[in-house]
Enzyme design. Structure first.
Site, short mmCIF file in Angstrom:
data_model
loop_
_atom_site.label_atom_id
_atom_site.label_comp_id
_atom_site.label_asym_id
_atom_site.label_seq_id
_atom_site.Cartn_x
_atom_site.Cartn_y
_atom_site.Cartn_z
N GLY A 52 0.86 -1.18 0.00
CA GLY A 52 0.00 0.00 0.00
C GLY A 52 0.89 1.22 0.00
CB ALA A 53 1.07 4.15 -2.26
NE ARG A 94 6.10 -2.99 -5.11
CZ ARG A 94 4.83 -3.27 -4.80
NH1 ARG A 94 4.49 -3.46 -3.54
NH2 ARG A 94 3.91 -3.39 -5.73
CD GLN A 199 -2.36 -7.52 -3.99
OE1 GLN A 199 -3.06 -8.21 -4.75
NE2 GLN A 199 -1.24 -6.96 -4.38
CG ASP A 240 0.27 1.87 -6.02
OD1 ASP A 240 1.09 1.54 -5.16
OD2 ASP A 240 -0.84 1.31 -6.15
CG ASN A 250 -4.97 1.35 -7.90
OD1 ASN A 250 -4.26 1.49 -6.91
ND2 ASN A 250 -6.12 0.71 -7.85
CE LYS A 251 -1.63 -4.37 -6.91
NZ LYS A 251 -0.18 -4.64 -7.06
#
Length: 353
Positions: A52-53, A94, A199, A240, A250-251
């Site tokens: 999680g950012a 990351r 997740q 993110d 994002n994801k």
């Protein structure tokens, strides 16, 4: 009736160590892992024990504060050299999550003019704690603004985990569920499982159930059918990285949902703090997309599910174009319309305050 909602912290500072909720063990066990070196912090981020950012930014800040206590030098110049080395090292963990670099830069800037090691160590610890506290306040504000987009009884679809365990508290995309719970506004979450690391299935369902918030798990493939048959009222996701024109990383799978939202004519919201914005990049095409190990796809919980040697493409994120986004919910309000102009205006105001 108001309700106090509590969820375990993802990152806790212990003075000489960092305790992290090991998210790779959820939902089967709630285990805290103790990190005592910068290398352990780096590995914990890489292995998704902390994810999680915002949470990544928080643990990175604490990691730098921790490392600074252990430098074997009496000279501030050597201290700064070692500190900058560790900042650069953590930045390799990351590459897509901008909060990581935001936190690193903030820690670096906090001691730029400091002339004694003892003072630098003290300031770094205080700054890391401040980053964590501010994130909790920011996430609550995001939740308050997000809740204005929904009404009691709404069914809301989400992906991945942009919840309390991905931040200091409350989360971003899940913040309105927690704030709604506190205020007696019932929101029902539909959580995409979020292949390949699950997740949504492992984390979002776990933390919402911990808070007694209604949640229904679906496979990623079910999203369109769920919107069509389960009266989904809106979609909300985290981020993110958001660039100057509103394009959002994002994801992986987020863009799929944005396209579905447009087709079914339901709102698609992005929830993120200002620290997730990267206004140095004009469009999403400039965002570096992290690609992860092929075994995340070819194996499930250690069991091989694809033929050995199968070619795999495993990007961790995708880019949702700004034209598919109904609104970007931040701690300062909801951005709508001309994203490039509105984002620039917001950051100009921030710079002048």
């Amino acid at each position: 009736m108001s309700t106090i909602v509590t969820v375990p912290r993802s990152v806790s500072w212990k003075g000489d160590a960092i305790a992290v909720l090991n998210q790779t063990k959820l939902p089967h066990s709630t285990e805290y892992k103790t990190l005592t070196t910068i290398e352990e912090v780096w590995k914990s981020i890489i292995m998704l024990e902390v994810r999680g950012a915002p949470a990544i930014g928080i643990v990175a800040a604490f990691g730098l504060a921790l490392a600074a206590k252990k430098y074997n030098t009496l000279h501030i110049e050597e201290f700064q050299k070692k500190f900058n080395r560790d900042c650069n090292y953590l930045g390799t963990s990351r590459p897509t999550a901008v909060n990581l670099f935001w936190a690193i830069d903030r820690m670096r800037e906090s001691i730029r003019e400091i002339t004694t090691i003892k003072e630098a160590q003290k300031i770094l610890e205080e700054e890391a704690l401040r980053i964590q506290q501010e994130d909790e306040e920011v996430c609550r504000n995001i939740g308050e603004y997000a809740l204005t987009c929904f009404k009691d009884g709404d069914n809301i679809l989400t992906i991945c985990n942009a919840g309390s365990i991905a931040t200091a508290r409350y989360g971003t995309a899940l913040a309105p569920f927690y704030i709604g719970k506190e205020k007696g506004v019932r929101l029902h979450a539909y959580a995409c499982e979020t292949r390949p690391v699950l997740q949504g299935g492992r984390l979002t369902t776990w933390e919402l159930k911990q808070a007694n918030i209604d949640v229904t798990l679906i496979t990623d493939n079910t999203a369109a059918h769920a919107i069509q048959t389960k009266e989904i009222n809106a979609i909300i996701v985290g981020a993110d990285r958001i660039v100057a024109n509103g394009d959002t990383a994002n994801k992986i799978g987020t863009m799929n949902l944005a396209i579905l939202a447009k087709y079914f004519n339901i709102p698609f919201y992005v929830a993120a703090p200002l620290s997730t914005f990267d206004v140095t990049k004009e469009t999403g095409a400039e965002i570096i997309i992290e690609e992860r190990d092929e075994t995340e796809v070819t194996k499930i919980f250690g069991k091989q599910v694809a033929p050995i040697g199968t070619d795999v493409y495993n990007p961790a994120f995708d880019i949702t174009p700004n034209e598919l986004i109904t609104g970007i919910i931040t701690e300062k309000g909801i951005i709508r319309g001309d994203y490039k102009r509105e984002i620039a205006s917001l950051f100009e105001k921030q710079a002048n305050t």
